[in-house]
Scaffold this active site. Structure first.
Site, PDB file in Angstrom:
ATOM      1  N   HIS A  66      -5.943 -53.309  -5.139  1.00 44.23           N
ATOM      2  CA  HIS A  66      -4.503 -53.573  -5.120  1.00 44.23           C
ATOM      3  C   HIS A  66      -3.891 -53.346  -6.493  1.00 44.23           C
ATOM      4  O   HIS A  66      -4.596 -53.287  -7.495  1.00 44.23           O
ATOM      5  CB  HIS A  66      -4.227 -55.002  -4.651  1.00 44.23           C
ATOM      6  CG  HIS A  66      -4.867 -56.038  -5.523  1.00 44.23           C
ATOM      7  ND1 HIS A  66      -6.175 -56.423  -5.368  1.00 44.23           N
ATOM      8  CD2 HIS A  66      -4.397 -56.741  -6.581  1.00 44.23           C
ATOM      9  CE1 HIS A  66      -6.474 -57.342  -6.276  1.00 44.23           C
ATOM     10  NE2 HIS A  66      -5.415 -57.549  -7.036  1.00 44.23           N
ATOM     11  N   GLY A  67      -2.578 -53.249  -6.502  1.00 48.72           N
ATOM     12  CA  GLY A  67      -1.875 -53.100  -7.758  1.00 48.72           C
ATOM     13  C   GLY A  67      -0.376 -53.085  -7.553  1.00 48.72           C
ATOM     14  O   GLY A  67       0.113 -52.967  -6.429  1.00 48.72           O
TER      15      GLY A  67
END
Length: 152
Positions: A66-67
């Site tokens: 994720h980011g």
């Protein structure tokens, strides 16, 4: 918040072909770059940068790379399954089979964390993970995620 609010059926990949983390991450990004009109290379770099901080392989064959990406209009996600598994440096040392990539706008800490918690919660269920692994195609994987998501 429901997972189906940010995971579209056309972003589910039933058979990832990548044998290493960078290849898997690039595969996960492709449907999002195509359908959401975002820079795929930027998404891959976001995930690779996050992995440098520590693996997002949470164990039991699951990873949630994720980011945060500046300029995104909202959450977006993709899901991929690797039958053979990939060494993703998971905390339990086991191969990772189920990948849920999540992207959030830059200033969305609360929403991002709620989404991560929800994904983590449904993938804790061993029977659900097994059903995903046995699903014949992407449509069935999406249906299973949708059904499990509706339980909570």
């Amino acid at each position: 918040m429901k997972i189906v609010e940010f995971l579209r059926s056309d972003a589910v990949i039933a058979s990832l072909s990548g044998q290493a983390a960078p290849a898997v991450l690039a595969e996960l990004v492709r449907p999002l770059a195509a359908s959401q009109k975002v820079d795929g290379q930027r998404l891959v770099e976001t995930l690779l940068d996050r992995e440098k901080l520590g693996s997002t392989g949470i164990g039991e064959g699951v990873a949630i790379p994720h980011g945060k990406v500046p300029g995104l209009p909202g959450l977006m996600a993709s899901f991929g399954r690797s039958a053979g598994g990939v060494d993703f440096r998971a905390i339990d040392g086991k191969p990772t089979h189920l990948f849920f990539a999540l992207f959030a706008p830059e200033n969305s800490a609360g929403t991002h964390l709620k989404a991560l918690a929800r994904i983590s919660r449904i993938f804790k269920n061993p029977a659900f993970r097994e059903a995903i692994m046995k699903a014949p195609d992407a449509a069935e994987i999406y249906r299973l995620i949708e059904a499990e998501d509706a339980k909570y």
